[in-house]
Design a protein around this motif. Structure first.
Motif, PDB file in Angstrom:
ATOM      1  N   TYR A 193      34.937  43.353  46.030  1.00  0.00           N
ATOM      2  CA  TYR A 193      35.447  42.926  47.335  1.00  0.00           C
ATOM      3  C   TYR A 193      35.196  41.435  47.560  1.00  0.00           C
ATOM      4  N   ALA A 194      34.121  40.903  46.999  1.00  0.00           N
ATOM      5  CA  ALA A 194      33.877  39.457  47.085  1.00  0.00           C
ATOM      6  C   ALA A 194      35.024  38.681  46.437  1.00  0.00           C
ATOM      7  N   GLU A 195      35.556  39.191  45.330  1.00  0.00           N
ATOM      8  CA  GLU A 195      36.725  38.549  44.708  1.00  0.00           C
ATOM      9  C   GLU A 195      37.917  38.550  45.663  1.00  0.00           C
ATOM     10  N   TRP A 196      38.130  39.666  46.329  1.00  0.00           N
ATOM     11  CA  TRP A 196      39.256  39.750  47.264  1.00  0.00           C
ATOM     12  C   TRP A 196      39.083  38.742  48.398  1.00  0.00           C
ATOM     13  N   LEU A 197      37.864  38.605  48.884  1.00  0.00           N
ATOM     14  CA  LEU A 197      37.599  37.620  49.937  1.00  0.00           C
ATOM     15  C   LEU A 197      37.814  36.196  49.416  1.00  0.00           C
ATOM     16  N   TRP A 198      37.461  35.956  48.165  1.00  0.00           N
ATOM     17  CA  TRP A 198      37.678  34.637  47.550  1.00  0.00           C
ATOM     18  C   TRP A 198      39.171  34.290  47.574  1.00  0.00           C
ATOM     19  N   HIS A 199      40.020  35.276  47.307  1.00  0.00           N
ATOM     20  CA  HIS A 199      41.460  35.053  47.347  1.00  0.00           C
ATOM     21  C   HIS A 199      41.962  34.828  48.771  1.00  0.00           C
ATOM     22  N   GLU A 200      41.201  35.246  49.737  1.00  0.00           N
ATOM     23  CA  GLU A 200      41.573  35.119  51.137  1.00  0.00           C
ATOM     24  C   GLU A 200      41.360  33.706  51.676  1.00  0.00           C
ATOM     25  N   ARG A 201      40.637  32.879  50.950  1.00  0.00           N
ATOM     26  CA  ARG A 201      40.279  31.550  51.467  1.00  0.00           C
ATOM     27  C   ARG A 201      41.504  30.716  51.816  1.00  0.00           C
ATOM     28  N   GLY A 202      42.499  30.695  50.917  1.00  0.00           N
ATOM     29  CA  GLY A 202      43.660  29.841  51.132  1.00  0.00           C
ATOM     30  C   GLY A 202      44.765  30.497  51.939  1.00  0.00           C
ATOM     31  N   LYS A 203      44.560  31.759  52.347  1.00  0.00           N
ATOM     32  CA  LYS A 203      45.504  32.504  53.186  1.00  0.00           C
ATOM     33  C   LYS A 203      46.841  32.775  52.505  1.00  0.00           C
ATOM     34  N   LYS A 204      46.941  32.535  51.193  1.00  0.00           N
ATOM     35  CA  LYS A 204      48.133  32.942  50.456  1.00  0.00           C
ATOM     36  C   LYS A 204      48.053  34.424  50.110  1.00  0.00           C
ATOM     37  N   ASP A 205      46.851  34.942  50.079  1.00  0.00           N
ATOM     38  CA  ASP A 205      46.621  36.350  49.812  1.00  0.00           C
ATOM     39  C   ASP A 205      45.459  36.772  50.695  1.00  0.00           C
ATOM     40  N   SER A 206      45.172  38.045  50.737  1.00  0.00           N
ATOM     41  CA  SER A 206      44.063  38.520  51.555  1.00  0.00           C
ATOM     42  C   SER A 206      43.555  39.833  50.997  1.00  0.00           C
ATOM     43  N   ALA A 207      42.336  40.191  51.391  1.00  0.00           N
ATOM     44  CA  ALA A 207      41.785  41.477  50.988  1.00  0.00           C
ATOM     45  C   ALA A 207      42.660  42.613  51.512  1.00  0.00           C
ATOM     46  N   LYS A 208      43.202  42.454  52.693  1.00  0.00           N
ATOM     47  CA  LYS A 208      44.064  43.478  53.275  1.00  0.00           C
ATOM     48  C   LYS A 208      45.322  43.685  52.425  1.00  0.00           C
ATOM     49  N   LYS A 209      45.938  42.586  51.975  1.00  0.00           N
ATOM     50  CA  LYS A 209      47.142  42.702  51.149  1.00  0.00           C
ATOM     51  C   LYS A 209      46.818  43.324  49.793  1.00  0.00           C
ATOM     52  N   ILE A 210      45.698  42.926  49.210  1.00  0.00           N
ATOM     53  CA  ILE A 210      45.309  43.490  47.916  1.00  0.00           C
ATOM     54  C   ILE A 210      45.066  44.991  48.064  1.00  0.00           C
ATOM     55  N   TYR A 211      44.368  45.363  49.126  1.00  0.00           N
ATOM     56  CA  TYR A 211      44.132  46.784  49.414  1.00  0.00           C
ATOM     57  C   TYR A 211      45.447  47.555  49.502  1.00  0.00           C
ATOM     58  N   LYS A 212      46.410  47.026  50.216  1.00  0.00           N
ATOM     59  CA  LYS A 212      47.684  47.721  50.398  1.00  0.00           C
ATOM     60  C   LYS A 212      48.430  47.873  49.081  1.00  0.00           C
ATOM     61  N   ARG A 213      48.362  46.857  48.253  1.00  0.00           N
ATOM     62  CA  ARG A 213      49.045  46.970  46.954  1.00  0.00           C
ATOM     63  C   ARG A 213      48.407  48.054  46.093  1.00  0.00           C
ATOM     64  N   TYR A 214      47.089  48.145  46.138  1.00  0.00           N
ATOM     65  CA  TYR A 214      46.433  49.233  45.407  1.00  0.00           C
ATOM     66  C   TYR A 214      46.737  50.590  46.037  1.00  0.00           C
ATOM     67  N   TYR A 215      46.787  50.634  47.353  1.00  0.00           N
ATOM     68  CA  TYR A 215      46.989  51.922  48.026  1.00  0.00           C
ATOM     69  C   TYR A 215      48.353  52.532  47.703  1.00  0.00           C
ATOM     70  N   ARG A 216      49.304  51.725  47.258  1.00  0.00           N
ATOM     71  CA  ARG A 216      50.612  52.239  46.869  1.00  0.00           C
ATOM     72  C   ARG A 216      50.546  53.154  45.647  1.00  0.00           C
ATOM     73  N   GLN A 217      49.488  53.043  44.862  1.00  0.00           N
ATOM     74  CA  GLN A 217      49.420  53.868  43.658  1.00  0.00           C
ATOM     75  C   GLN A 217      49.263  55.338  44.031  1.00  0.00           C
ATOM     76  N   PRO A 218      49.763  56.245  43.185  1.00  0.00           N
ATOM     77  CA  PRO A 218      49.695  57.675  43.494  1.00  0.00           C
ATOM     78  C   PRO A 218      48.272  58.203  43.422  1.00  0.00           C
ATOM     79  N   SER A 219      48.101  59.375  43.951  1.00  0.00           N
ATOM     80  CA  SER A 219      46.772  59.982  44.031  1.00  0.00           C
ATOM     81  C   SER A 219      46.132  60.180  42.667  1.00  0.00           C
ATOM     82  N   ALA A 220      46.972  60.370  41.621  1.00  0.00           N
ATOM     83  CA  ALA A 220      46.435  60.607  40.275  1.00  0.00           C
ATOM     84  C   ALA A 220      45.995  59.330  39.575  1.00  0.00           C
ATOM     85  N   SER A 221      46.238  58.174  40.164  1.00  0.00           N
ATOM     86  CA  SER A 221      45.871  56.908  39.521  1.00  0.00           C
ATOM     87  C   SER A 221      44.372  56.843  39.244  1.00  0.00           C
ATOM     88  N   PRO A 222      43.990  56.244  38.120  1.00  0.00           N
ATOM     89  CA  PRO A 222      42.559  56.106  37.816  1.00  0.00           C
ATOM     90  C   PRO A 222      41.822  55.192  38.777  1.00  0.00           C
TER      91      PRO A 222
END
Length: 603
Positions: A485-514
């Motif tokens: 999560y610290a990495e995700w926050l690091w990406h949030e510094r410049g506001k081009k990405d955010s922990a929230k956006k990264i979370y949402k992209r991962y959440y799109r994966q199906p339930s069977a995803s590793p």
């Protein structure tokens, strides 16, 4: 921990591959086998399909909970840094395990492809990758039961030395393990270690041998007739307890010591273990290659989870933290680094002795020694000394490692509270392990030059994993989920990405995803460093942030690090802490994200 190609993770400290949110991959190694000098080559892991590059962040996805507040006062934003470009995809053959030059012939495998950010032991799919089953570890004969690695048994017969004269020995034996659910025989009962003093002389790469004397100061927590240490290293030649010769015997990882007289409960006692020979690493089906690992010009120690006994007689469990001092004598054309603060360096004849001291309590798997030729750089971040060391093979990365380490520690100190240790830094060495480990105060990057995400991840562990350590291994998400999560926050510094956006992209994966399986709160020993421990662990923190809001969330992180500094903690402790700070009932959220099967749907 973190990794790169061949066995990496954003961990340190395990036989598969981890990929960051930008889609880079890593792998790990084979089955636990005996490794004295000629170590058997590990079996290669099953090929991992190359993940596609992470696409642009999609729009909002309806998930439970209220939207997270945008970064504000609670989330400092240093000057904007350009996001690194997404790396090229791995070749279809997948990332393969590479092993040290164990035969000493001077040949080394080719370095892994550049530009791939891989996290140790398990490659995590990028947010948009199609789900695929987690690769099964390769079949290997000789796998030993959990917590009973016998990597270097052959160095000593399992028989006791000739008995010394003893008085009738009251008390009872200390337990040969602390009963950890994943490493039952790791650690030992009946005493608590306060300090390890390590005097170790290394003969040079051509021999690879050590002569060592380790002095262990401990306090008996019961009346002890005998006690155990964990040790799979070279031949023991002598043990004393409080200056008197002791009887000892070895079987597997257990070094059983019987003092001349029993040790009263509450008494402080000193054990001196002298040994000599050639240490080597552990190789394990699911956890990879770790412990004392030969390098091209010396050796490096990366010991998560149970590799410390390959070179050090120790009470090998994170629950028994201690301080350490080192006196490392090496040929004068080499250097020696370790945890903590450097002391005097003394040259005598053809050898040089380097002194180091780790004055904050440290879990045994975080202890490191790096011997070889290095470009050593010194600087400061605030008043904290920064010491980095880079193998000549990676000399072009020396300046970047120093600069990014300073930048990351300054930023993380704002995010998580004051840096918890006396010094910081990092070590890049040449064994092709291709993972990183958060060795205390000075992370090791084994076989590659780390990028920003790796450095941020390993330095975040200084707060989460090193200063606040595990009570037992099933709670590994408290280390890896937080550092990811610290990495995700690091990406949030410049506001081009955010922990929230990264979370949402991962959440799109199906339930069977590793990334969702197994549940990270109880992953199992074989999946200790699996995708889900990192990614779903970090997603749990984003879900918490959404639930409680930014102000409470960042207060939770900072006060967790400060209130548990230099101690140990378990998941129930963190849940109670989060509820106390947020004034919310959070049992359902943590049950869904840490213990339920598949993708969490309600919390």
């Amino acid at each position: 921990m973190n990794g790169s190609l061949g066995r990496m993770t954003a961990v340190a400290t395990a036989a598969v591959v981890l990929v960051s949110m930008n889609g880079e991959a890593a792998t790990a190694g084979p089955g636990e086998v005996r490794t004295a000098d000629p170590c058997p080559s590990p079996a290669s892991p099953a090929p991992v399909p190359p993940p596609p590059a992470d696409p642009a962040a999609p729009g909002d996805l309806a998930v439970p909970g209220t939207p997270a507040a945008p970064p504000g006062a609670a989330l400092p934003t240093p000057p904007t840094a350009a996001m690194p470009p997404a790396p090229p995809a791995l070749s279809g053959s997948g990332a393969q395990e590479s092993s040290p030059d164990s035969d000493g012939d001077g040949t080394w495998p080719e370095p892994p492809p550049t530009g791939q950010r891989l996290f140790r032991r398990m490659a995590v799919p990028p947010p948009e990758a199609a789900a695929s089953p987690t690769p099964a570890p390769p079949a290997t004969t000789g796998e030993t039961p959990p917590g009973q690695s016998t990597a270097l048994d052959g160095c000593d017969p399992p028989t006791t030395k000739a008995p010394v004269k003893t008085t009738p020995n009251a008390g009872k034996p200390g337990a040969p393990g602390v009963g950890d659910p994943y490493f039952a025989n790791a650690g030992n009962g009946g005493y608590d270690v306060g300090h390890y003093d390590i005097a170790l002389a290394y003969a040079g790469r051509s021999k690879g041998t050590v002569d060592a004397t380790v002095t262990i100061t401990a306090k008996a927590t019961q009346q002890l007739s005998r006690f155990n240490l964990d040790f799979r290293g070279p031949k023991v030649t002598r043990i004393t307890v409080d200056g008197e010769p002791a009887t000892y015997g070895r079987k597997g990882q257990e070094l059983t010591v019987t003092p001349a007289t029993s040790l009263p409960a509450g008494a402080t006692f000193t054990t001196v273990v002298t040994y000599a020979g050639k240490p080597g690493p552990v190789r394990n089906n699911s956890l990879g290659t770790y412990g004392w690992v030969p390098s091209k010009d010396g050796a490096v120690v990366v010991a998560e989870p149970d590799g410390a006994p390959t070179w050090l007689p120790v009470n090998d469990h994170p629950s028994d933290k201690a301080t350490y001092s080192y006196r490392l004598t090496v040929p004068s054309d080499l250097q020696a680094l370790a945890n903590g603060t450097p002391g005097p360096t003394t040259k005598q004849g053809k050898t040089t002795t380097y002194q180091w001291s780790e004055e904050s309590p440290m879990a045994p798997y975080l202890a490191t020694v790096a011997i070889g030729k290095f470009d050593v750089r010194r600087g400061k971040v605030g008043n904290i000394p920064v010491i980095t060391a880079v193998d000549p093979r990676f000399k072009k990365s020396a300046a970047a490692l120093q600069k990014t380490t300073i930048k990351a520690v300054a930023w993380e100190s704002k995010m998580f509270g004051p840096y918890p240790f006396a010094t910081t830094g990092g070590i890049v060495d040449d064994p092709k392990l291709d993972y990183a480990l958060e060795t205390q105060e000075r992370p090791v990057y084994a076989g590659f030059a780390p990028d920003d995400d790796f450095i941020v991840h390993e330095l975040a562990h200084q707060w989460f994993g090193d200063s606040v350590s595990l009570k037992s291994w099933p709670d590994i998400w408290l280390n890896e989920g937080f550092a990811t999560y610290a990495e995700w926050l690091w990406h949030e510094r410049g506001k081009k990405d955010s922990a929230k956006k990264i979370y949402k992209r991962y959440y799109r994966q199906p339930s069977a995803s590793p990334i969702f399986n197994p549940p990270p709160g109880k992953p199992g020993r074989a999946d200790l460093f699996s995708f889900s421990v990192y990614i779903r662990g970090a997603m749990c923190l984003q879900a918490l942030r959404t639930k409680v809001g930014d102000k409470a969330f960042f207060q939770i992180l900072k006060t967790w690090a400060s209130s548990r500094r230099n101690g140990n903690a378990a998941t129930p402790d963190f849940i109670a802490h989060a509820e106390k700070i947020s004034h919310k009932q959070l049992d359902g959220l943590f049950k869904a994200w840490l213990y339920s099967k598949g993708k969490p749907k309600k919390w």
